[in-house]
Design an enzyme around this catalytic site. Structure first.
Site, mmCIF file in Angstrom:
data_model
loop_
_atom_site.group_PDB
_atom_site.id
_atom_site.type_symbol
_atom_site.label_atom_id
_atom_site.label_comp_id
_atom_site.label_asym_id
_atom_site.label_seq_id
_atom_site.Cartn_x
_atom_site.Cartn_y
_atom_site.Cartn_z
ATOM 1 N N LYS A 50 0.831 -1.213 0.000
ATOM 2 C CA LYS A 50 0.000 0.000 0.000
ATOM 3 C C LYS A 50 0.865 1.262 0.000
ATOM 4 C CE LYS A 50 -2.096 -1.109 3.879
ATOM 5 N NZ LYS A 50 -1.554 -2.428 4.271
ATOM 6 N N ARG A 82 -9.495 0.749 8.994
ATOM 7 C CA ARG A 82 -9.090 -0.608 9.338
ATOM 8 C C ARG A 82 -10.178 -1.341 10.118
ATOM 9 N NH1 ARG A 82 -3.340 0.358 9.057
ATOM 10 N NH2 ARG A 82 -2.093 -1.463 9.494
ATOM 11 N N ARG A 90 12.093 -6.143 4.893
ATOM 12 C CA ARG A 90 11.838 -4.746 4.550
ATOM 13 C C ARG A 90 12.678 -3.747 5.341
ATOM 14 N NH1 ARG A 90 5.686 -2.503 4.865
ATOM 15 N NH2 ARG A 90 5.826 -2.817 7.117
ATOM 16 N N ARG A 98 11.360 -1.300 10.797
ATOM 17 C CA ARG A 98 10.315 -0.972 11.762
ATOM 18 C C ARG A 98 10.307 -1.947 12.924
ATOM 19 N NH1 ARG A 98 4.945 -0.074 8.320
ATOM 20 N NH2 ARG A 98 4.169 -1.264 10.089
ATOM 21 N N ARG A 113 -0.473 -8.655 13.624
ATOM 22 C CA ARG A 113 -0.972 -7.728 12.595
ATOM 23 C C ARG A 113 -1.833 -8.456 11.568
ATOM 24 N NH1 ARG A 113 4.683 -5.476 11.131
ATOM 25 N NH2 ARG A 113 3.736 -4.452 9.348
HETATM 26 P P1 ADP Z 1 1.148 -2.126 8.058
HETATM 27 O O1 ADP Z 1 2.397 -2.089 7.219
HETATM 28 O O2 ADP Z 1 1.147 -3.270 9.018
HETATM 29 O O3 ADP Z 1 -0.096 -2.065 7.243
HETATM 30 P P2 ADP Z 1 0.914 0.626 9.113
HETATM 31 O O4 ADP Z 1 2.170 1.378 8.925
HETATM 32 O O5 ADP Z 1 -0.250 1.008 8.270
HETATM 33 O O6 ADP Z 1 1.231 -0.910 9.032
HETATM 34 O O7 ADP Z 1 0.454 0.721 10.648
HETATM 35 C C1 ADP Z 1 1.325 0.334 11.694
HETATM 36 C C2 ADP Z 1 0.548 0.185 13.013
HETATM 37 O O8 ADP Z 1 -0.120 1.427 13.328
HETATM 38 C C3 ADP Z 1 -0.583 -0.835 13.008
HETATM 39 O O9 ADP Z 1 -0.128 -2.146 13.271
HETATM 40 C C4 ADP Z 1 -1.488 -0.280 14.116
HETATM 41 O O10 ADP Z 1 -0.964 -0.555 15.403
HETATM 42 C C5 ADP Z 1 -1.403 1.204 13.902
HETATM 43 N N1 ADP Z 1 -2.441 1.705 12.966
HETATM 44 C C6 ADP Z 1 -2.224 2.285 11.753
HETATM 45 N N2 ADP Z 1 -3.383 2.646 11.161
HETATM 46 C C7 ADP Z 1 -4.375 2.262 12.022
HETATM 47 C C8 ADP Z 1 -5.801 2.329 11.989
HETATM 48 N N3 ADP Z 1 -6.453 2.863 10.945
HETATM 49 N N4 ADP Z 1 -6.490 1.841 13.043
HETATM 50 C C9 ADP Z 1 -5.872 1.306 14.101
HETATM 51 N N5 ADP Z 1 -4.520 1.195 14.200
HETATM 52 C C10 ADP Z 1 -3.773 1.664 13.176
#
Ligand code: ADP
Ligand code: ZN
Length: 214
Positions: free
Chosen positions: A13, A87, A126, A160, A171
């Site tokens: 994404k 989400r 990554r 990360r 996740r």
């Molecule tokens: P990923 O690469 O796992 O999709 P993101 O960078 O989008 O990760 O998000 C990292 C973390 O931030 C998530 O695992 C969660 O803890 C939190 N997070 C991000 N966006 C949301 C959301 N819309 N609702 C709840 N938690 C979120």
């Protein structure tokens, strides 16, 4: 045009959002990036969410909806890419209401499909440029031999804290339990555009462009 990029962690994404920003001047709204920024700058909210994020759980709807609301007030322009938001179904409802209040539409929900084994492999390999956020992968897109980011020349690369196998399991589970119901939700609303997320970055970008109508 406003779009959502929907898909499990590691689906690509962020990578595709960056391309859409570069090529179409869209505005990327990544709640993950916003939350990481809040942590880095050490705000009260940032401290509150740190442990939750490192474990791979979702932060509360209230917090992320608040973040998105703030950004929607501030920015105008080439259309929004919602990346990592919504989400949960509650977040999806809240986004619908917010967009309506701002007189904006939701034009497409791009569902990026990638098999689970590939997700795990991508995420443990990554890293990202500390300066510009360009994403690298030990296997498929290694950091150049001269140690310089191809995009900005930066020399610091980060992994990360939640890109480890334990958090990743959490996740993925959060994705299937809380986020994947959005696929049905947006299908029913007529917005869903599934895209094969397994190809090369440019192939996936091409599929997204086709789904968005060129
Ligand atoms: P990923 O690469 O796992 O999709 P993101 O960078 O989008 O990760 O998000 C990292 C973390 O931030 C998530 O695992 C969660 O803890 C939190 N997070 C991000 N966006 C949301 C959301 N819309 N609702 C709840 N938690 C979120
Ligand atoms: Zn860089």
């Amino acid at each position: 045009m406003n779009i959502i990029l929907l898909g499990p962690p590691g689906a690509g994404k962020g990578t595709q959002a960056r391309k859409l920003v570069d090529e179409r001047g869209m505005i990327q709204l990544s709640t993950g990036d916003m939350l990481r920024e809040a942590r880095t700058s050490g705000t009260e909210m940032g401290l509150k969410v740190a442990g939750i994020m490192d474990r791979g759980e979702l932060v509360t709807d209230e917090i992320v909806i608040g973040l998105i609301e703030e950004k929607l007030e501030g920015e105008k322009g080439g259309g929004f890419i919602f990346d990592g938001f919504p989400r949960t179904l509650a977040q999806a409802d809240a986004l619908g209401a917010l967009l309506e209040r701002h007189g904006e539409n939701l034009d497409a929900v791009i569902e990026m499909r990638v098999e689970d084994e590939v997700l795990v492999a991508r995420i443990v390999a990554r890293s990202t440029c500390g300066m510009c956020g360009e994403v690298y992968n030990d296997e498929t897109k290694p950091i150049p031999a001269d140690g310089k980011c191809t995009n900005c020349g930066g020399t610091e690369f980060n992994r990360r804290a939640d890109d480890n196998e334990d958090s990743l399991k959490t996740r993925l589970l959060a994705y299937y339990k809380q986020t994947s119901p959005l696929i049905g939700y947006y299908y029913a609303k007529g917005n869903l555009k599934p895209v094969n997320g397994l190809g090369e970055i440019d192939e996936v970008a091409g599929e997204i462009a086709a789904a968005l109508g060129g």
